[in-house]
Motif scaffolding. Sequence first.
Motif, PDB file in Angstrom:
ATOM      1  N   THR A 227       1.011  -1.116  -0.012  1.00 44.73           N
ATOM      2  CA  THR A 227      -0.109   0.059   0.044  1.00 44.73           C
ATOM      3  C   THR A 227       0.841   1.098  -0.160  1.00 44.73           C
ATOM      4  OG1 THR A 227      -0.026  -0.123   2.434  1.00 44.73           O
ATOM      5  CG2 THR A 227      -1.527  -1.129   1.140  1.00 44.73           C
ATOM      6  N   VAL A 228       0.237   2.263  -0.309  1.00 42.79           N
ATOM      7  CA  VAL A 228       1.086   3.551  -0.278  1.00 42.79           C
ATOM      8  C   VAL A 228       1.048   4.022   1.052  1.00 42.79           C
ATOM      9  CG1 VAL A 228       1.186   5.889  -1.259  1.00 42.79           C
ATOM     10  CG2 VAL A 228       0.207   4.095  -2.637  1.00 42.79           C
ATOM     11  N   SER A 229       2.276   4.436   1.562  1.00 39.34           N
ATOM     12  CA  SER A 229       2.655   4.860   2.784  1.00 39.34           C
ATOM     13  C   SER A 229       2.908   6.302   3.081  1.00 39.34           C
ATOM     14  CB  SER A 229       3.953   3.974   3.548  1.00 39.34           C
ATOM     15  OG  SER A 229       5.222   4.189   2.600  1.00 39.34           O
ATOM     16  N   GLU A 230       3.084   7.109   1.638  1.00 34.67           N
ATOM     17  CA  GLU A 230       3.503   8.191   1.672  1.00 34.67           C
ATOM     18  C   GLU A 230       2.242   9.038   1.946  1.00 34.67           C
ATOM     19  OE1 GLU A 230       6.749   6.132  -0.457  1.00 34.67           O
ATOM     20  OE2 GLU A 230       4.489   6.134  -0.463  1.00 34.67           O
ATOM     21  N   ASP A 231       2.291  10.284   2.469  1.00 32.20           N
ATOM     22  CA  ASP A 231       1.308  11.196   2.535  1.00 32.20           C
ATOM     23  C   ASP A 231       0.477  11.651   1.196  1.00 32.20           C
ATOM     24  OD1 ASP A 231       1.161  10.785   5.418  1.00 32.20           O
ATOM     25  OD2 ASP A 231       2.370  12.682   5.683  1.00 32.20           O
ATOM     26  N   ASP A 232       1.674  11.975   0.458  1.00 32.58           N
ATOM     27  CA  ASP A 232       1.346  12.317  -1.160  1.00 32.58           C
ATOM     28  C   ASP A 232       1.423  11.369  -1.815  1.00 32.58           C
ATOM     29  OD1 ASP A 232       1.089  13.552  -3.396  1.00 32.58           O
ATOM     30  OD2 ASP A 232       2.687  15.087  -3.253  1.00 32.58           O
ATOM     31  N   PRO A 233       0.347  10.811  -2.397  1.00 33.77           N
ATOM     32  CA  PRO A 233       0.404   9.593  -3.368  1.00 33.77           C
ATOM     33  C   PRO A 233       1.360   9.630  -4.359  1.00 33.77           C
ATOM     34  CG  PRO A 233      -1.806  10.644  -3.459  1.00 33.77           C
ATOM     35  CD  PRO A 233      -0.989  11.164  -2.313  1.00 33.77           C
ATOM     36  N   GLU A 235       4.484  11.005  -4.163  1.00 34.24           N
ATOM     37  CA  GLU A 235       5.814  10.578  -4.034  1.00 34.24           C
ATOM     38  C   GLU A 235       6.066   9.204  -3.864  1.00 34.24           C
ATOM     39  OE1 GLU A 235       6.097  12.659  -0.326  1.00 34.24           O
ATOM     40  OE2 GLU A 235       6.154  14.480  -1.146  1.00 34.24           O
ATOM     41  N   HIS A 236       4.957   8.218  -4.054  1.00 36.26           N
ATOM     42  CA  HIS A 236       5.228   6.864  -4.006  1.00 36.26           C
ATOM     43  C   HIS A 236       5.923   6.249  -5.263  1.00 36.26           C
ATOM     44  CE1 HIS A 236       4.363   2.443  -3.348  1.00 36.26           C
ATOM     45  NE2 HIS A 236       3.907   2.386  -4.640  1.00 36.26           N
ATOM     46  N   VAL A 237       6.830   5.543  -5.080  1.00 42.33           N
ATOM     47  CA  VAL A 237       7.681   5.258  -6.214  1.00 42.33           C
ATOM     48  C   VAL A 237       7.313   3.680  -6.417  1.00 42.33           C
ATOM     49  CG1 VAL A 237      10.098   4.567  -7.057  1.00 42.33           C
ATOM     50  CG2 VAL A 237       9.621   6.564  -5.555  1.00 42.33           C
ATOM     51  N   MET A 238       6.791   3.474  -7.689  1.00 39.93           N
ATOM     52  CA  MET A 238       6.329   2.190  -8.362  1.00 39.93           C
ATOM     53  C   MET A 238       7.549   1.281  -8.615  1.00 39.93           C
ATOM     54  SD  MET A 238       2.830   1.923  -8.343  1.00 39.93           S
ATOM     55  CE  MET A 238       2.373   1.031  -9.986  1.00 39.93           C
ATOM     56  N   HIS A 239       7.408  -0.017  -8.036  1.00 40.51           N
ATOM     57  CA  HIS A 239       8.209  -0.991  -8.550  1.00 40.51           C
ATOM     58  C   HIS A 239       8.024  -1.644 -10.153  1.00 40.51           C
ATOM     59  CE1 HIS A 239      10.863  -4.494  -7.779  1.00 40.51           C
ATOM     60  NE2 HIS A 239      10.071  -5.282  -8.204  1.00 40.51           N
ATOM     61  N   THR A 240       9.137  -1.553 -10.869  1.00 37.54           N
ATOM     62  CA  THR A 240       8.820  -1.932 -12.059  1.00 37.54           C
ATOM     63  C   THR A 240       8.584  -3.413 -12.195  1.00 37.54           C
ATOM     64  OG1 THR A 240      11.243  -2.626 -12.181  1.00 37.54           O
ATOM     65  CG2 THR A 240      10.834  -0.286 -12.519  1.00 37.54           C
ATOM     66  N   GLU A 241       7.824  -3.626 -13.117  1.00 41.22           N
ATOM     67  CA  GLU A 241       7.102  -5.140 -13.797  1.00 41.22           C
ATOM     68  C   GLU A 241       7.429  -5.128 -15.215  1.00 41.22           C
ATOM     69  OE1 GLU A 241       3.488  -5.780 -10.506  1.00 41.22           O
ATOM     70  OE2 GLU A 241       3.246  -4.395 -12.125  1.00 41.22           O
ATOM     71  N   ARG A 242       7.553  -6.353 -15.655  1.00 42.32           N
ATOM     72  CA  ARG A 242       8.014  -6.673 -16.973  1.00 42.32           C
ATOM     73  C   ARG A 242       6.268  -6.888 -17.810  1.00 42.32           C
ATOM     74  NH1 ARG A 242      12.148  -9.447 -14.807  1.00 42.32           N
ATOM     75  NH2 ARG A 242      14.296  -8.471 -15.304  1.00 42.32           N
ATOM     76  N   TYR A 243       6.257  -6.471 -19.042  1.00 43.39           N
ATOM     77  CA  TYR A 243       4.859  -6.853 -19.769  1.00 43.39           C
ATOM     78  C   TYR A 243       5.614  -7.095 -21.258  1.00 43.39           C
ATOM     79  CZ  TYR A 243       5.192  -2.310 -21.685  1.00 43.39           C
ATOM     80  OH  TYR A 243       5.741  -1.085 -22.442  1.00 43.39           O
ATOM     81  N   SER A 244       4.669  -7.858 -21.709  1.00 41.07           N
ATOM     82  CA  SER A 244       4.680  -8.276 -23.271  1.00 41.07           C
ATOM     83  C   SER A 244       3.281  -8.001 -23.817  1.00 41.07           C
ATOM     84  CB  SER A 244       5.296  -9.663 -23.396  1.00 41.07           C
ATOM     85  OG  SER A 244       6.473  -9.821 -22.803  1.00 41.07           O
ATOM     86  N   ILE A 245       3.297  -7.296 -25.046  1.00 42.31           N
ATOM     87  CA  ILE A 245       2.076  -7.408 -25.950  1.00 42.31           C
ATOM     88  C   ILE A 245       2.478  -7.776 -27.076  1.00 42.31           C
ATOM     89  CG2 ILE A 245       0.566  -5.652 -26.933  1.00 42.31           C
ATOM     90  CD1 ILE A 245       0.851  -3.846 -24.572  1.00 42.31           C
ATOM     91  N   PRO A 246       1.765  -8.938 -27.615  1.00 43.23           N
ATOM     92  CA  PRO A 246       2.024  -9.667 -28.923  1.00 43.23           C
ATOM     93  C   PRO A 246       1.639  -8.676 -29.942  1.00 43.23           C
ATOM     94  CG  PRO A 246       0.849 -11.243 -27.376  1.00 43.23           C
ATOM     95  CD  PRO A 246       0.727  -9.885 -26.950  1.00 43.23           C
TER      96      PRO A 246
END
Length: 355
Positions: A227-233, A235-246
């Motif tokens: 969940t987002v812990s920062e008071d200002d959303p 400022e939250h840093v998203m973790h990277t995820e891998r994706y593919s689109i055919p």
Amino acid sequence: MKTDDFDYELPQNYIAQSPADPRDSCKLMVLHRDGTIEHRIFSDIIDYLDPGDLLVANETRVFPARLLGHKRQSGGAAEVLLLDRVEADGERSGEQTWNCLVKPGKRLKPGTVVEFSAAEDAAPLMSAEVLAIDEETGSRTLRFSPAGDEDFDTVVHEIGLTPLPPYITDYEGDTELYQTVYAASEHSAAAPTAGLHFTEELLERIRGKGVGFATVDLEVGLDTFRTVSEDDPAEHVMHTERYSIPAATVEAIEATRAAGGRIVAVGTTTVRSLESAAAGGTLTPCTRQTTDLYILPGYTFRVVDALITNFHVPRSTLLMLVSAFHSREKILAAYEEAKQHGYRFFSFGDAMLLL
């Protein structure tokens, strides 16, 4: 905008502990742009899909990423959740390095070695050394060393368990029900849960109506559990995820658009994949690209016209994403009405259709 704006109260008894049986018998809330709400059953979703529309779903499959072991030094129990593989120097033949969540976190410090066996008192099939701690996320970097000539993937499938979310505390049923019926590529730590409601029979009926079906593949990772812990959303840093689109999916989307049909995303992971691929202005095919796309209210959607989703955890990035698709006020009002009508929340819970 504050993170508190995306908070809401949810008593424990609203959190689904098992899936609907059959899958498509769960409740479906339909939320229209004007705030109008309809209460239906998920199998009724076909009534809201028109010939020429295109369903796009995340075909990722959950792999047995939950490993139970013991610390070599003390024998104490330890649990490891594999999130994503890390490219690292110093690996010997057969070794792999992964970013993981661990329990107990405070006791698994760098240098700690965890051993994993197929049965109590059996010889370890694999060991893992904690290399580093990410102080921001609490995750650990572990290097896994299979015993002898064992292969990492073979060992994981022999000793690993399907990782259910921490809020599902007492499910002992078939873990295959935590997989979508169209799941294919196995490399996610969590299921794209909006797709769990589809059955083969429902998909066949949908296709028979003239609705297309295409897939993407996003490897669900760390931000599913945070969940987002920062008071200002912001400022939250998203973790990277891998994706593919055919390429076939891009072609299907372009053809649907040209014919005036809608792109209906099955789940927030599908949304992130499509919107990430279109960030440059043109939707293009890709293979295992990384994304840290963070969708907050005010975002302009480039690809997705409608969204099938579940009811999300308070203060989560997923709740913020659906609040960007509709307004935060309409989403939270819909959640309150869902509680009044006995909807079940989160991964095994009921569904929403945002039009």
